[in-house]
Design a protein around this motif. Structure first.
Motif, short mmCIF file in Angstrom:
data_model
loop_
_atom_site.label_atom_id
_atom_site.label_comp_id
_atom_site.label_asym_id
_atom_site.label_seq_id
_atom_site.Cartn_x
_atom_site.Cartn_y
_atom_site.Cartn_z
N PRO A 36 0.84 -1.21 0.00
CA PRO A 36 0.00 0.00 0.00
C PRO A 36 0.87 1.25 0.00
CG PRO A 36 -0.03 -1.06 2.15
CD PRO A 36 0.71 -1.98 1.24
N ARG A 37 0.49 2.23 -0.83
CA ARG A 37 1.24 3.49 -0.92
C ARG A 37 0.27 4.65 -1.09
NH1 ARG A 37 5.78 1.93 -5.45
NH2 ARG A 37 6.80 0.26 -4.31
N GLY A 38 0.79 5.85 -0.86
CA GLY A 38 0.01 7.06 -1.09
C GLY A 38 -1.04 7.29 -0.03
N ARG A 39 -1.77 8.41 -0.21
CA ARG A 39 -2.77 8.78 0.79
C ARG A 39 -3.90 7.77 0.88
NH1 ARG A 39 -3.51 15.37 0.41
NH2 ARG A 39 -1.39 15.89 1.09
N GLY A 40 -4.25 7.18 -0.24
CA GLY A 40 -5.33 6.21 -0.24
C GLY A 40 -4.91 4.83 0.23
N ARG A 41 -3.59 4.64 0.41
CA ARG A 41 -3.03 3.36 0.85
C ARG A 41 -3.49 2.21 -0.04
NH1 ARG A 41 1.24 4.15 2.82
NH2 ARG A 41 1.27 2.24 4.07
N LYS A 42 -3.59 2.49 -1.33
CA LYS A 42 -3.96 1.42 -2.26
C LYS A 42 -2.73 0.57 -2.58
CE LYS A 42 -7.75 3.80 -4.60
NZ LYS A 42 -8.25 4.35 -5.90
N LEU A 43 -2.98 -0.70 -2.86
CA LEU A 43 -1.87 -1.59 -3.22
C LEU A 43 -1.26 -1.14 -4.54
CD1 LEU A 43 -3.16 -5.17 -2.33
CD2 LEU A 43 -1.37 -3.86 -1.18
N GLN A 44 0.07 -1.02 -4.55
CA GLN A 44 0.77 -0.60 -5.75
C GLN A 44 1.82 -1.66 -6.11
OE1 GLN A 44 0.10 2.21 -7.52
NE2 GLN A 44 -1.54 2.75 -6.08
N PRO A 45 1.94 -1.99 -7.39
CA PRO A 45 2.96 -2.98 -7.79
C PRO A 45 4.35 -2.37 -7.78
CG PRO A 45 1.85 -2.11 -9.72
CD PRO A 45 1.16 -1.49 -8.53
N PRO A 46 5.39 -3.17 -7.51
CA PRO A 46 6.76 -2.66 -7.62
C PRO A 46 7.05 -2.29 -9.08
CG PRO A 46 6.71 -4.78 -6.48
CD PRO A 46 5.35 -4.58 -7.06
#
Length: 311
Positions: A36-46
């Motif tokens: 999870p990344r960013g303000r929304g804490r959405k899953l992000q791929p490497p």
């Protein structure tokens, strides 16, 4: 040649793209799980996963690599060579023994200097004039394997760690390409590191971000450059966290205590350090935007005589 590629962040992308460009057979890419990344804490791929999927390369994202299931999965891929670039975990002996041509690593320093997790940051923080890329055969130690190739670059006086990171990522791809060519042709050099000359680049901690104004201006300037764009350095101002992103060494002394704002020159605060003065060029209050000094001062004036670094 069947290659398994293990890597995760932006730094590892040019190396993966170099292998793809050269037409080697990539049987799988192993990378860290989505986070999870960013303000929304959405899953992000490497970043490496994004490139692999774009090129229809199978992707593996094990949470743990020291498991019987993962060992078996890698063995079934039957790789001739495993290439590791900023994967994020130390490989156990069982994995190192799988490919007949070995596991090779692209490391962002001139080994044996700056072994460890943060070689680019520490090279800039320590004021080094050059760094580079080393490819090596991996062993069970931390960056202790036999060297294959290395190539140096200059660290310029105003370089940030971000600048050096980007140049080394591209250089890493070039040196990796030459390394694989040498291995394929059977004439890749191989020589042991001089372990007596080794130094270490440990993972950065919060304590490394704090500016100690009793240090000299040159040292603080190197610290600021070595933490830009991540994680940044900070001091305190009236009890608030003040991030310092860019500075300039001034050949002057004021006789004031370290941390004292001794002037506003060219619309920048000038701070006395333990040796010399430092102009603060780019600042950011906690929770606010990163601003050049002139814009910062328009919204938040800093009085001459105030002292930074007091709790």
């Amino acid at each position: 040649m069947r290659i398994v590629y293990m890597g995760t962040p932006d730094f590892a992308v040019p190396c993966l793209e170099e292998i793809i460009k050269k037409g080697h057979r990539l049987v799988a890419v192993v990378t860290q799980p989505d986070r999870p990344r960013g303000r929304g804490r959405k899953l992000q791929p490497p970043p490496v996963k994004v490139v692999a999927e774009k090129n229809n390369i199978p992707v593996l994202q094990p949470e743990q690599i020291k498991t019987a299931e993962f060992y078996q999965e890698l063995e079934q891929l039957n790789p001739d060579l495993i290439v590791v670039v900023a994967y994020g975990k130390i490989l156990p002996l069982r994995i190192l023994q799988i490919p007949p041509l070995g596991c090779i690593n692209v490391h962002a320093s001139l080994l044996p200097k700056y072994r460890g997790a943060a070689p680019i940051h520490w090279a800039v923080i320590n004021g080094e004039k050059q760094t580079g890329i080393t490819t090596m055969y991996m062993d069970e130690g931390m960056d202790t394997g036999d060297v294959i190739l290395s190539e140096a670059i200059e660290i310029k006086p105003d370089d940030t760690v971000g600048d050096v990171h980007d140049r080394l990522a591209l250089l890493g791809a070039k040196v990796l390409g030459e390394t694989i060519d040498g291995i394929l042709r059977g004439h890749a050099p191989r020589f042991a590191q001089d372990h007596d000359q080794a130094s270490y680049a440990p993972m950065l901690k919060r304590e490394h971000e704090l500016i100690h104004w009793s240090r000299g201006a040159e040292d603080i300037n190197n610290q600021v450059r070595g933490m830009n764009p991540w994680p940044g350095t900070y001091t305190t101002m009236d009890g608030e966290i003040l991030k310092v992103w860019r500075t300039k060494v001034l050949e002057k002394e004021s006789g004031s205590l370290p941390g004292t704002v001794v002037a506003i020159e060219d619309r920048c605060p000038v701070v006395q350090t333990g040796k010399g003065c430092l102009a603060l060029l780019e600042l950011q209050l906690q929770g606010a935007k990163r601003l050049d000094a002139a814009s910062f001062l328009r919204g938040r004036p800093i009085a001459v005589g105030s002292v930074l670094g007091r709790e």
